[in-house]
Design a protein around this motif. Sequence first.
Motif, PDB file in Angstrom:
ATOM      1  N   GLY A  50      15.929  43.556 -13.077  1.00  0.00           N
ATOM      2  CA  GLY A  50      15.470  43.216 -11.740  1.00  0.00           C
ATOM      3  C   GLY A  50      14.026  42.752 -11.641  1.00  0.00           C
ATOM      4  O   GLY A  50      13.511  42.558 -10.540  1.00  0.00           O
ATOM      5  N   ALA A  51      13.347  42.567 -12.776  1.00  0.00           N
ATOM      6  CA  ALA A  51      11.951  42.133 -12.722  1.00  0.00           C
ATOM      7  C   ALA A  51      11.881  40.644 -12.393  1.00  0.00           C
ATOM      8  O   ALA A  51      12.782  39.884 -12.713  1.00  0.00           O
ATOM      9  CB  ALA A  51      11.267  42.397 -14.060  1.00  0.00           C
ATOM     10  N   ARG A  52      10.796  40.267 -11.717  1.00  0.00           N
ATOM     11  CA  ARG A  52      10.521  38.848 -11.520  1.00  0.00           C
ATOM     12  C   ARG A  52       9.612  38.390 -12.643  1.00  0.00           C
ATOM     13  O   ARG A  52       8.493  38.884 -12.774  1.00  0.00           O
ATOM     14  CB  ARG A  52       9.862  38.632 -10.162  1.00  0.00           C
ATOM     15  CG  ARG A  52      10.868  38.805  -9.019  1.00  0.00           C
ATOM     16  CD  ARG A  52      10.264  38.385  -7.714  1.00  0.00           C
ATOM     17  NE  ARG A  52       9.522  39.488  -7.097  1.00  0.00           N
ATOM     18  CZ  ARG A  52       8.624  39.342  -6.150  1.00  0.00           C
ATOM     19  NH1 ARG A  52       8.308  38.133  -5.711  1.00  0.00           N
ATOM     20  NH2 ARG A  52       8.025  40.396  -5.626  1.00  0.00           N
ATOM     21  N   VAL A  53      10.105  37.488 -13.450  1.00  0.00           N
ATOM     22  CA  VAL A  53       9.341  37.057 -14.618  1.00  0.00           C
ATOM     23  C   VAL A  53       8.849  35.633 -14.392  1.00  0.00           C
ATOM     24  O   VAL A  53       9.636  34.734 -14.102  1.00  0.00           O
ATOM     25  CB  VAL A  53      10.209  37.109 -15.895  1.00  0.00           C
ATOM     26  CG1 VAL A  53       9.369  36.839 -17.132  1.00  0.00           C
ATOM     27  CG2 VAL A  53      10.921  38.455 -16.017  1.00  0.00           C
ATOM     28  N   THR A  54       7.530  35.443 -14.465  1.00  0.00           N
ATOM     29  CA  THR A  54       6.929  34.140 -14.207  1.00  0.00           C
ATOM     30  C   THR A  54       6.217  33.641 -15.459  1.00  0.00           C
ATOM     31  O   THR A  54       5.420  34.384 -16.038  1.00  0.00           O
ATOM     32  CB  THR A  54       5.883  34.267 -13.075  1.00  0.00           C
ATOM     33  OG1 THR A  54       6.501  34.894 -11.951  1.00  0.00           O
ATOM     34  CG2 THR A  54       5.344  32.908 -12.661  1.00  0.00           C
ATOM     35  N   PRO A  55       6.512  32.408 -15.878  1.00  0.00           N
ATOM     36  CA  PRO A  55       5.772  31.878 -17.030  1.00  0.00           C
ATOM     37  C   PRO A  55       4.310  31.651 -16.649  1.00  0.00           C
ATOM     38  O   PRO A  55       4.021  31.172 -15.560  1.00  0.00           O
ATOM     39  CB  PRO A  55       6.471  30.559 -17.351  1.00  0.00           C
ATOM     40  CG  PRO A  55       7.214  30.177 -16.119  1.00  0.00           C
ATOM     41  CD  PRO A  55       7.492  31.441 -15.354  1.00  0.00           C
ATOM     42  N   SER A  56       3.420  32.031 -17.562  1.00  0.00           N
ATOM     43  CA  SER A  56       1.984  31.940 -17.278  1.00  0.00           C
ATOM     44  C   SER A  56       1.314  30.953 -18.232  1.00  0.00           C
ATOM     45  O   SER A  56       1.592  30.990 -19.427  1.00  0.00           O
ATOM     46  CB  SER A  56       1.349  33.327 -17.437  1.00  0.00           C
ATOM     47  OG  SER A  56      -0.056  33.224 -17.479  1.00  0.00           O
ATOM     48  N   PRO A  57       0.443  30.072 -17.768  1.00  0.00           N
ATOM     49  CA  PRO A  57      -0.086  29.975 -16.403  1.00  0.00           C
ATOM     50  C   PRO A  57       0.930  29.388 -15.411  1.00  0.00           C
ATOM     51  O   PRO A  57       1.652  28.466 -15.740  1.00  0.00           O
ATOM     52  CB  PRO A  57      -1.284  29.027 -16.564  1.00  0.00           C
ATOM     53  CG  PRO A  57      -1.014  28.247 -17.800  1.00  0.00           C
ATOM     54  CD  PRO A  57      -0.232  29.141 -18.687  1.00  0.00           C
ATOM     55  N   SER A  58       0.930  29.987 -14.210  1.00  0.00           N
ATOM     56  CA  SER A  58       1.843  29.567 -13.156  1.00  0.00           C
ATOM     57  C   SER A  58       1.073  28.841 -12.060  1.00  0.00           C
ATOM     58  O   SER A  58      -0.144  28.671 -12.155  1.00  0.00           O
ATOM     59  CB  SER A  58       2.505  30.801 -12.559  1.00  0.00           C
ATOM     60  OG  SER A  58       1.568  31.497 -11.747  1.00  0.00           O
ATOM     61  N   MET A  59       1.783  28.445 -11.022  1.00  0.00           N
ATOM     62  CA  MET A  59       1.108  27.860  -9.862  1.00  0.00           C
ATOM     63  C   MET A  59       0.995  28.892  -8.742  1.00  0.00           C
ATOM     64  O   MET A  59       0.626  28.570  -7.618  1.00  0.00           O
ATOM     65  CB  MET A  59       1.869  26.610  -9.377  1.00  0.00           C
ATOM     66  CG  MET A  59       1.940  25.482 -10.412  1.00  0.00           C
ATOM     67  SD  MET A  59       0.305  24.916 -10.994  1.00  0.00           S
ATOM     68  CE  MET A  59      -0.112  23.764  -9.647  1.00  0.00           C
ATOM     69  N   ASN A  60       1.299  30.178  -9.048  1.00  0.00           N
ATOM     70  CA  ASN A  60       1.262  31.251  -8.032  1.00  0.00           C
ATOM     71  C   ASN A  60      -0.142  31.764  -7.761  1.00  0.00           C
ATOM     72  O   ASN A  60      -0.390  32.381  -6.735  1.00  0.00           O
ATOM     73  CB  ASN A  60       2.048  32.493  -8.519  1.00  0.00           C
ATOM     74  CG  ASN A  60       3.528  32.224  -8.644  1.00  0.00           C
ATOM     75  OD1 ASN A  60       3.987  31.123  -8.362  1.00  0.00           O
ATOM     76  ND2 ASN A  60       4.276  33.226  -9.071  1.00  0.00           N
ATOM     77  N   THR A  61      -1.042  31.594  -8.728  1.00  0.00           N
ATOM     78  CA  THR A  61      -2.368  32.201  -8.602  1.00  0.00           C
ATOM     79  C   THR A  61      -3.433  31.118  -8.724  1.00  0.00           C
ATOM     80  O   THR A  61      -3.194  30.037  -9.294  1.00  0.00           O
ATOM     81  CB  THR A  61      -2.621  33.241  -9.717  1.00  0.00           C
ATOM     82  OG1 THR A  61      -2.656  32.548 -10.975  1.00  0.00           O
ATOM     83  CG2 THR A  61      -1.544  34.303  -9.747  1.00  0.00           C
ATOM     84  N   GLU A  62      -4.599  31.470  -8.225  1.00  0.00           N
ATOM     85  CA  GLU A  62      -5.727  30.546  -8.284  1.00  0.00           C
ATOM     86  C   GLU A  62      -6.081  30.238  -9.740  1.00  0.00           C
ATOM     87  O   GLU A  62      -6.221  29.080 -10.135  1.00  0.00           O
ATOM     88  CB  GLU A  62      -6.925  31.204  -7.591  1.00  0.00           C
ATOM     89  CG  GLU A  62      -7.909  30.213  -7.021  1.00  0.00           C
ATOM     90  CD  GLU A  62      -8.938  30.945  -6.151  1.00  0.00           C
ATOM     91  OE1 GLU A  62     -10.142  30.805  -6.452  1.00  0.00           O
ATOM     92  OE2 GLU A  62      -8.521  31.664  -5.211  1.00  0.00           O
ATOM     93  N   ILE A  63      -6.174  31.319 -10.537  1.00  0.00           N
ATOM     94  CA  ILE A  63      -6.557  31.116 -11.940  1.00  0.00           C
ATOM     95  C   ILE A  63      -5.502  30.307 -12.686  1.00  0.00           C
ATOM     96  O   ILE A  63      -5.822  29.449 -13.510  1.00  0.00           O
ATOM     97  CB  ILE A  63      -6.835  32.477 -12.640  1.00  0.00           C
ATOM     98  CG1 ILE A  63      -7.252  32.313 -14.109  1.00  0.00           C
ATOM     99  CG2 ILE A  63      -5.643  33.385 -12.593  1.00  0.00           C
ATOM    100  CD1 ILE A  63      -8.725  32.216 -14.285  1.00  0.00           C
TER     101      ILE A  63
END
Lengths: 458, 458
Positions: A184-197
Amino acid sequence: MKMTNEIPYKIYLEEQEMPREWYNVRADMKKKPAPILNPNTLQPVTLEELSGIFCEELAKQELDDTTPYFSIPQEILDFYKMYRPSPLVRAYCLEKQLDTPAHIYYKFEGNNTSGSHKLNSAIAQAYYAKNQGLKGVTTETGAGQWGTALSMACSYLGLDCQVYMVKCSYEQKPFRREVMRTYGARVTPSPSMNTEIGRKINAEFPGTTGSLGCAISEAVESALSQDGYRYVLGSVLSQVLLHQSIIGLEAKAALDKYGIKADMIIGCAGGGSNLGGLISPFVGEILRGEANYDIIAVEPASCPSLTRGVYAYDFCDTGKVCPLAKMYTLGSGFIPSASHAGGLRYHGMSSVVSELYDQGLLTARSVEQTEVFKAAQTFARIEGILPAPESSHAIKVAIDEALKCKETNETKNIVFGLTGTGYFDMVAYQKFNDGEMRDYIPTDEELRKAIDTLPKIN
Amino acid sequence: MKMTNEIPYKIYLEEQEMPREWYNVRADMKKKPAPILNPNTLQPVTLEELSGIFCEELAKQELDDTTPYFSIPQEILDFYKMYRPSPLVRAYCLEKQLDTPAHIYYKFEGNNTSGSHKLNSAIAQAYYAKNQGLKGVTTETGAGQWGTALSMACSYLGLDCQVYMVKCSYEQKPFRREVMRTYGARVTPSPSMNTEIGRKINAEFPGTTGSLGCAISEAVESALSQDGYRYVLGSVLSQVLLHQSIIGLEAKAALDKYGIKADMIIGCAGGGSNLGGLISPFVGEILRGEANYDIIAVEPASCPSLTRGVYAYDFCDTGKVCPLAKMYTLGSGFIPSASHAGGLRYHGMSSVVSELYDQGLLTARSVEQTEVFKAAQTFARIEGILPAPESSHAIKVAIDEALKCKETNETKNIVFGLTGTGYFDMVAYQKFNDGEMRDYIPTDEELRKAIDTLPKIN
């Protein structure tokens, strides 16, 4: 003590023999690890400051270097009972194969779905977050071991879990990703477009496949920008070593049950979570003058923070948003060679382990990966467990030491930590099986350059 | 019996409590399973004939339907000690989540590197081959579970291991292949150019990705054409059920230790190796009039040999080189839909399980795979173990039965077999996570066509 001369293949503690407290080795250290510093003020971080990033109880544990024992909450004990106690295994078959008079024992932490010891701290960190009424936690993961453990803990407690996974791992290790998603985890590839950094890095380096440092920064930013969220970390921190002391406490209880006195404790060392947890109660005995042990930390020759790093304050993350810690470090700019196969790729080392090392309470050894995989293969074939590359660093040195005992005809009791299984590391095993694995030792020049990235506050 | 009211999360037998004999349920059956037939003569196969394919001791075990107990050789007991006893787990967390008065127990066979119960028979088969002075064994593997178990056993004993792996699995499941290679097995994609049958099939169907039937034929041909080699098989055979009785014997000993009387035993059923092994000692009690149990075999709706097959003599392999067995079968020409995700894809069923089913000693149920994966996910999240798709068939029915107990307010003791872990099945989990998994139930017409392939000797 059990009245038997016959030591079984596997020593399992009974439920009522399982430890009910974690042990905080800092309490027994006369010279304590140096305090962690606020990256903005460069002053020792306060509880209030730390409680913005970590949940309060964990911030307290992080800063407490005097309380020797912490009660393990009942809910965590109940969770532990699902996959603990982990067995202390007598490696009878390996001993026979090596024809050594040494007695070899290993504490096997891989018999759970996260495949490693990481679950011991994941459930603790998730529990305290839940208990504080938080909605969720964020974290980063490289290969995915820690992310998997945290997903399992959060799913059990009904806590939201957001994992920033280094993009190249996300793409190359889809199976780990799917285990996390199954939990049930949300897994986001990093770097993403979700954060400023993340957006900034994507703009600066189009097509980048990410780094652990960037994923940490995204996870921290993400926690700080959402109500009811905190950031959690799977290694390096003193709170993590506290939770991982369950490994050493169980190992010691199992040895005591059969009247076995360890001579040597061996553990692999990346950020120090397993090593610190395994050795804590034994080091406690040394510190209190009750016993003596040879303790050996084993690290990869390609990322040799203890054997070739400096002892200094450094950033814990590349984004430089986390507190600074005094530790043995290669510099936060250090990135191990791409040919390095397993984990244990952190530039620094737990400040507790670093301080113990500096005080001479443990020694360190670095080993090259082809030798490590050879030891892994030997172990897999004769002991029936396919070990994680990380754990195999300890296997390699345990075998070396057992062979030394053969030469000197000494019956030493060697205990090592088998932190996990290698089921998700078959790409590395394939390289080894195909004879395509190469060693890499950083040059002095490379290390000097990375160490030059240290902050000028030492 | 242990004097405690508190049943621990996991019941581990002590080493001295581990079974030292396998149990042969055929000995207690008044009406025995029908004899296996020589495919050339269609007469009951003789020990001499069978000893050309299997090593002699195994051929004897295969034909012996009167000896109730077989001593487990010390070398096998020692190997068992490396990963056994497997725990009998009380599913406290699942019970709580389901809010059921039922007590749920599962016998977990996944805590070893092969990831399943297959190792129990692999070591036995490898041992007898070694003991007869053979050089090696050949086998086939589909998804790779059996091949992995056999590789581990052979590597431990220093026996050569040749695995014919269905070509599409060889290419799509490189990780299983690498585990086998790490254990020193020679893994060949099937159909290969090593055997006559392989070359023939490659010529007839260029670019074919292979089938289990073809891989079996290649493995048998390969064993027969090499001096000092025999063929081994991981399921279906009565010798395999004999070795797998260790599962049921341990489960029963663990229940007895705490004075627990099972009401219901549930197991997944493909070829019948796990189910047969789990239920054998319990069925023995029924047969001897000592106790009663509800026994449920769970099979996939896409491969429903018990619930929709016929009870007749059939070929065990598509190549028609192995002995014929009387069993519940869909016809050796039956191939489950490509949308079917896990194992349990064998066209027939162990002749022992088939005969017990025919005598009404067990019931059978078929379940669809989306429901199975839903149960798997529930279980993973609450019990902390990511189950194999195969094992999850049993989980699904155990949950159904526990929910029935909730309705009727009955405190039944439900025991099910958790045969293995799903770490190498993440492609299927991903399909489920993405909502792309589909069910498939064969039509009556399809089944009729496949059943038409039965040999005309019934």
